[in-house]
Write an enzyme that holds these catalytic residues in place. Structure first.
Site, PDB file in Angstrom:
ATOM      1  N   HIS A   1      -3.300  -3.310  -6.055  1.00 28.12           N
ATOM      2  CA  HIS A   1      -3.578  -2.850  -4.701  1.00 28.12           C
ATOM      3  C   HIS A   1      -5.053  -3.032  -4.357  1.00 28.12           C
ATOM      4  O   HIS A   1      -5.916  -2.368  -4.919  1.00 28.12           O
ATOM      5  CB  HIS A   1      -3.169  -1.362  -4.608  1.00 28.12           C
ATOM      6  CG  HIS A   1      -3.388  -0.753  -3.272  1.00 28.12           C
ATOM      7  ND1 HIS A   1      -3.715   0.555  -3.092  1.00 28.12           N
ATOM      8  CD2 HIS A   1      -3.321  -1.285  -2.034  1.00 28.12           C
ATOM      9  CE1 HIS A   1      -3.845   0.804  -1.803  1.00 28.12           C
ATOM     10  NE2 HIS A   1      -3.620  -0.293  -1.144  1.00 28.12           N
TER      11      HIS A   1
ATOM     12  N   SER B   1       0.816  -1.206   0.000  1.00 25.70           N
ATOM     13  CA  SER B   1       0.000   0.000   0.000  1.00 25.70           C
ATOM     14  C   SER B   1       0.852   1.260   0.000  1.00 25.70           C
ATOM     15  O   SER B   1       0.327   2.334  -0.292  1.00 25.70           O
ATOM     16  CB  SER B   1      -0.988   0.014   1.169  1.00 25.70           C
ATOM     17  OG  SER B   1      -0.460  -0.598   2.287  1.00 25.70           O
TER      18      SER B   1
ATOM     19  N   ASN C   1      -4.610   6.189  -1.529  1.00 24.66           N
ATOM     20  CA  ASN C   1      -4.031   6.566  -0.237  1.00 24.66           C
ATOM     21  C   ASN C   1      -3.489   7.987  -0.246  1.00 24.66           C
ATOM     22  O   ASN C   1      -3.491   8.669   0.769  1.00 24.66           O
ATOM     23  CB  ASN C   1      -2.920   5.578   0.154  1.00 24.66           C
ATOM     24  CG  ASN C   1      -3.505   4.264   0.648  1.00 24.66           C
ATOM     25  OD1 ASN C   1      -4.668   4.215   1.037  1.00 24.66           O
ATOM     26  ND2 ASN C   1      -2.724   3.213   0.620  1.00 24.66           N
TER      27      ASN C   1
ATOM     28  N   GLU D   1      -6.681  -0.991  -7.384  1.00 24.73           N
ATOM     29  CA  GLU D   1      -5.803  -0.004  -8.007  1.00 24.73           C
ATOM     30  C   GLU D   1      -4.636  -0.762  -8.640  1.00 24.73           C
ATOM     31  O   GLU D   1      -3.906  -1.473  -7.937  1.00 24.73           O
ATOM     32  CB  GLU D   1      -5.312   0.919  -6.885  1.00 24.73           C
ATOM     33  CG  GLU D   1      -4.794   2.230  -7.308  1.00 24.73           C
ATOM     34  CD  GLU D   1      -4.510   3.140  -6.088  1.00 24.73           C
ATOM     35  OE1 GLU D   1      -4.530   2.672  -4.929  1.00 24.73           O
ATOM     36  OE2 GLU D   1      -4.252   4.320  -6.314  1.00 24.73           O
TER      37      GLU D   1
HETATM   38  P1  NAD Z   1      -0.690  -9.261   7.660  1.00 23.72           P
HETATM   39  O1  NAD Z   1       0.339  -8.983   8.679  1.00 23.72           O
HETATM   40  O2  NAD Z   1      -2.087  -9.532   8.100  1.00 23.72           O
HETATM   41  O3  NAD Z   1      -0.246 -10.481   6.753  1.00 23.72           O
HETATM   42  C1  NAD Z   1       1.041 -10.661   6.246  1.00 23.72           C
HETATM   43  C2  NAD Z   1       1.250 -12.151   6.125  1.00 23.72           C
HETATM   44  O4  NAD Z   1       2.452 -12.386   5.418  1.00 23.72           O
HETATM   45  C3  NAD Z   1       1.384 -12.858   7.469  1.00 23.72           C
HETATM   46  O5  NAD Z   1       0.494 -13.953   7.523  1.00 23.72           O
HETATM   47  C4  NAD Z   1       2.829 -13.336   7.482  1.00 23.72           C
HETATM   48  O6  NAD Z   1       3.016 -14.547   8.188  1.00 23.72           O
HETATM   49  C5  NAD Z   1       3.092 -13.499   5.999  1.00 23.72           C
HETATM   50  N1  NAD Z   1       4.514 -13.490   5.674  1.00 23.72           N
HETATM   51  C6  NAD Z   1       5.484 -12.677   6.163  1.00 23.72           C
HETATM   52  N2  NAD Z   1       6.666 -12.983   5.598  1.00 23.72           N
HETATM   53  C7  NAD Z   1       6.450 -14.000   4.735  1.00 23.72           C
HETATM   54  C8  NAD Z   1       7.274 -14.746   3.856  1.00 23.72           C
HETATM   55  N3  NAD Z   1       8.576 -14.500   3.786  1.00 23.72           N
HETATM   56  N4  NAD Z   1       6.713 -15.711   3.115  1.00 23.72           N
HETATM   57  C9  NAD Z   1       5.398 -15.954   3.207  1.00 23.72           C
HETATM   58  N5  NAD Z   1       4.559 -15.283   4.031  1.00 23.72           N
HETATM   59  C10 NAD Z   1       5.079 -14.313   4.783  1.00 23.72           C
HETATM   60  O7  NAD Z   1      -0.649  -8.014   6.673  1.00 23.72           O
HETATM   61  P2  NAD Z   1      -1.769  -7.504   5.674  1.00 23.72           P
HETATM   62  O8  NAD Z   1      -2.580  -6.444   6.349  1.00 23.72           O
HETATM   63  O9  NAD Z   1      -2.461  -8.658   5.071  1.00 23.72           O
HETATM   64  O10 NAD Z   1      -0.901  -6.742   4.588  1.00 23.72           O
HETATM   65  C11 NAD Z   1      -0.162  -7.431   3.620  1.00 23.72           C
HETATM   66  C12 NAD Z   1       0.258  -6.486   2.526  1.00 23.72           C
HETATM   67  O11 NAD Z   1      -0.891  -5.838   1.971  1.00 23.72           O
HETATM   68  C13 NAD Z   1       1.158  -5.347   2.966  1.00 23.72           C
HETATM   69  O12 NAD Z   1       2.056  -5.057   1.946  1.00 23.72           O
HETATM   70  C14 NAD Z   1       0.207  -4.195   3.177  1.00 23.72           C
HETATM   71  O13 NAD Z   1       0.831  -2.935   3.031  1.00 23.72           O
HETATM   72  C15 NAD Z   1      -0.755  -4.438   2.053  1.00 23.72           C
HETATM   73  N6  NAD Z   1      -2.090  -3.847   2.223  1.00 23.72           N
HETATM   74  C16 NAD Z   1      -2.702  -3.851   3.419  1.00 23.72           C
HETATM   75  C17 NAD Z   1      -3.951  -3.305   3.547  1.00 23.72           C
HETATM   76  C18 NAD Z   1      -4.668  -3.319   4.869  1.00 23.72           C
HETATM   77  O14 NAD Z   1      -5.672  -2.624   5.005  1.00 23.72           O
HETATM   78  N7  NAD Z   1      -4.224  -4.091   5.835  1.00 23.72           N
HETATM   79  C19 NAD Z   1      -4.591  -2.750   2.436  1.00 23.72           C
HETATM   80  C20 NAD Z   1      -3.964  -2.788   1.204  1.00 23.72           C
HETATM   81  C21 NAD Z   1      -2.703  -3.339   1.119  1.00 23.72           C
END
Ligand code: NAD
Length: 728
Positions: free
Chosen positions: A459, A438, A509, A471
């Site tokens: 995204h 994000s 964002n 996006e």
């Molecule tokens: P999260 O912490 O809920 O999930 C991340 C997951 O990735 C975890 O389950 C973790 O164990 C796993 N992980 C970490 N390292 C890893 C690896 N080396 N191999 C495999 N799995 C691995 O985070 P999230 O909120 O789901 O966000 C994930 C991505 O999406 C981020 O880049 C975030 O910026 C983006 N994002 C988040 C949102 C939101 O609202 N939370 C919205 C849009 C985008």
């Protein structure tokens, strides 16, 4: 013009078939309406015709009015709209009276509507004017009046007829919320009269037509002694309904949606007068809504342009690249959601996390959503097992063999992302690699890729299953193959894509953050938090900025602020915001997830009032700003950022800017989006407001050069950036 054709069978039943050439779904045009009118005249005049069936030559009955026609009517002005609508009333009233003697109400010809499938908008208003509605028991069909969703209301008699048929209370969910029903549910609610097996549709309707008596053709509202179900406004029960409904609508819409107000006026005023006068009132209210720039903007963004984007308006011309097998890296909140929407759309998914437990937990998210769907009767056991069978949860990157798209959703850490990019590309040569980051620039992340031309940002917004915007972000080296893949994937999962160029925070964002920051900045200045929140809602934002930061979490805000400051150095403009934000984080008030933020929460996590602990730290200023000053600050903070995104070429199409803003973060939908809103204000007026804001609140409200130039030339965004001239 062959939108309608008519054939009379051996039993004297005229079958009027609606089948618009070259379209998969019937839509009503003005010429179609005129033809329908002529054919009904012919059938009524033909002594060999005993009754009429109106049906469709397609799987569905109709999708509604052609909204492009509405746009044309709008261009003609109020009188043209009113006359056009009254003409439709006239035709539908003719069908309803069906040639009967006006005094004795005898001698009319029975007219039945036969709906093989979906019947929306005018596709239900026309049947409502018929004497009996038969619907095929087609589980895929949706029946209802969704006009309110695009900023208008049923204006071809649907409002008046449904209110009189069901009563104001029972009609409310269909008129006010645009609720759509299956044929079974429509029958239970009284929207349609009969359900038949699909193969018996015409035969059942025909049998009814041939046996109908004069009395069967008299609509309750044309009968002596008609009383509105549930009571008219001055009946005690009706009084309760109308008072309650008005309060409910104002609560839900804050009065900013002109269509909701006009609809209520049409229902209320219409209920007090005879039917034909009620139709005239409906037509007047409908005209007033169509003349309101809000409805033009809503129809344009939420219907015409959203549909254009859904159909791939900005897709490079290339063969279909639908995804067959998807890899998802990271089974956290986002990864689990992405796996669910993909599997639900029939795509095989390999869901990978660091541990089997985490991967299984991600898959269990789909199970929980499917179970919820089953409880609501929307998902069958078979569908549940099919969807779950498509998701393989594993830690093994080798399982990525054969995937054609990978979406990475691991932690927001460039090192972790680089590591998984390399690993995944090694296991899936040839696949397009997408990141769901994000905040991190796509071009920088693509440096970890051996094939940066196949690297792209996709995204999603949270929660993935509910949020309809995606996006797509092009990095500096992203090639057309990756763009086509991303667009075809988004189409498969039935979401709306916008395609933007790489820049800090992309598009959505980039606009949301200044909105939140402006709200927090006002708290720092001593503006009452309740004023900030209410001003936002009263101008049509679904969440006030303080509620929004509670939802997305205050520590995320702190993290983003720190990273932005590190990147911008001395140019960083948001110290005043950070003062409040960092202090909140220090108090442990991290937002909803901590049950404590700008709002207080109950132990069960229900949001209560604004937190009283803010006042001692940020005392209220004695002189509070006006509502419109607060609203201007909140809306301009977003809209000016949208203009800058266009100016800088991050956005290349204002349609995407408007649709993306409404679907992505709920930018005042009544306005049609930030560009439409600025067009409603007028560039000149907008620039003047900006000058006032700059004088009072600082340079962040400086009107961008593009807007100033437009003000000088008298341009509008939709005037300047339409057709082949989309880019700034
Ligand atoms: P999260 O912490 O809920 O999930 C991340 C997951 O990735 C975890 O389950 C973790 O164990 C796993 N992980 C970490 N390292 C890893 C690896 N080396 N191999 C495999 N799995 C691995 O985070 P999230 O909120 O789901 O966000 C994930 C991505 O999406 C981020 O880049 C975030 O910026 C983006 N994002 C988040 C949102 C939101 O609202 N939370 C919205 C849009 C985008």
């Amino acid at each position: 013009m062959t939108d309608f054709t008519m054939k009379t069978d051996a039993d004297g039943v005229a079958i009027l078939t609606w089948d618009v050439a070259g379209k998969s779904m019937n839509v009503m045009s003005l010429a179609g309406f005129a033809l329908l009118s002529d054919l009904v005249d012919q059938a009524l005049a033909d002594t060999a015709v005993k009754g009429i069936l109106i049906t469709s030559g397609k799987r569905d009955f109709a999708g509604g009015m052609d909204l492009n026609v509405i746009a044309q009517m709008q261009a003609g002005g109020a009188q043209v709209i009113f006359n056009g609508v009254m003409q439709m009333h006239h035709v539908l009233r003719k069908i309803e009276r069906a040639g009967m003697d006006p005094k004795t109400k005898k001698g009319g010809k029975p007219i039945a509507a036969c709906l093989p499938g979906t019947a929306l908008g005018i596709g239900l208003e026309l049947p409502l004017a018929c004497h009996r509605i038969f619907a095929a028991d087609n589980p895929k069909a949706k029946i209802g009046l969704p006009e309110i969703m695009v900023g208008i209301f049923p204006g071809a008699g649907g409002t008046t007829r449904l209110t009189r048929k069901l009563g104001a209370m029972m009609a409310a969910p269909f008129l006010l919320e645009g609720k759509l029903s299956s044929p079974q549910a429509a029958k239970a609610a009284g929207l349609v009269d009969e359900i038949t097996a699909p193969e018996d549709l015409l035969a059942s309707a025909k049998a009814w037509v041939l046996s109908a008596k004069d009395a069967d053709l008299i609509k309750p509202w044309d009968d002596k002694g008609y009383k509105m179900p549930g009571g008219a406004p001055y009946h005690p029960a009706g009084f309760m309904t109308f008072v309650g409904a008005n309060a409910m609508i104002m609560g839900k819409t804050q009065g900013v949606f002109p269509a909701a107000r006009a609809l209520m006026a049409a229902v209320y005023e219409g209920a007090l007068v005879p039917f034909d006068a009620a139709l005239k009132i409906e037509a007047r209210q409908f005209t007033s809504v169509l003349m309101n720039p809000s409805s033009t903007a809503m129809i344009r963004s939420l219907f015409i342009n959203k549909e254009a984007l859904d159909k791939g308006a900005n897709r490079p011309d290339a063969p279909d690249q639908s995804v067959k097998k998807l890899g998802v890296l990271g089974a956290g909140m986002m990864g689990a959601g992405i796996a669910y929407v993909a599997a639900n759309a029939g795509i095989e998914v390999v869901l990978i996390d660091n541990t089997q437990e985490a991967a299984d937990k991600g898959r269990a998210h789909s199970e929980a959503l499917l179970d919820k769907g089953m409880k609501r009767g929307k998902v069958t056991a078979e569908k549940k097992s099919d969807v779950l069978a498509r998701i393989t949860a594993t830690t093994d990157y080798a399982a990525l063999n054969g995937v054609d798209l990978i979406v990475e959703a691991v932690f927001e850490d460039p090192k972790v992302k680089a590591e998984v990019t390399k690993k995944a590309e090694g296991s899936a040569p040839g696949a397009i690699f997408a990141t769901n980051t994000s905040t991190l620039p796509i071009t920088a992340l693509s440096q970890a890729s051996v094939r940066p031309e196949d690297f792209i940002g996709i995204h999603f917004f949270s929660p993935v299953d509910k949020m309809n915007l995606v996006e797509i972000i092009k990095g500096a080296k992203t090639g057309p193959r990756a763009i086509v893949k991303a667009l075809d994937f988004v189409r498969q999962i039935r979401k709306t894509p916008i395609v933007v160029n790489d820049a800090r925070f992309f598009y959505a964002n980039r606009c949301i953050i200044p909105y939140i920051n402006e709200g927090i900045r006002m708290v720092a200045e001593g503006v009452a938090p309740a004023l900030v929140e209410n001003a936002a809602k009263l101008v049509g934002m679904p969440l006030g900025p303080l509620q929004l930061v509670d939802e997305t979490s205050i520590d995320l805000g702190v993290k983003i602020a720190k990273a932005t400051k590190a990147a911008m150095g001395t140019d960083y403009p948001d110290e005043a915001v950070d003062h409040v934000l960092f202090w909140m984080a220090d108090q442990g008030r991290l937002g909803r997830k901590a049950n404590a933020g700008f709002y207080s929460y109950s132990d069960k996590g229900e949001r209560l009032d604004l937190w009283e602990g803010l006042a001692p730290k940020y005392p209220l200023d004695k002189l509070q700003p006006s509502l419109s000053d607060v609203q201007n600050r909140l809306l301009f903070a977003q809209a000016l950022e949208a203009v800058r995104a266009l100016e800088e070429g991050v956005l290349t199409d204002i349609r995407e800017g408007d649709v993306g803003a409404i679907l992505g973060w709920g930018f005042a939908p009544w306005s049609g989006g930030p560009f439409s809103w600025l067009d409603i204000l007028g560039a000149d007026h907008a620039v003047q407001i900006c000058r006032g804001l700059v004088a009072q609140f600082g340079h962040r409200f400086e009107a961008p050069a593009l807007l100033r130039e437009m003000a000088e030339k008298g341009d509008s965004f939709y005037g300047r950036f339409s057709g082949d001239n989309r880019a700034a």
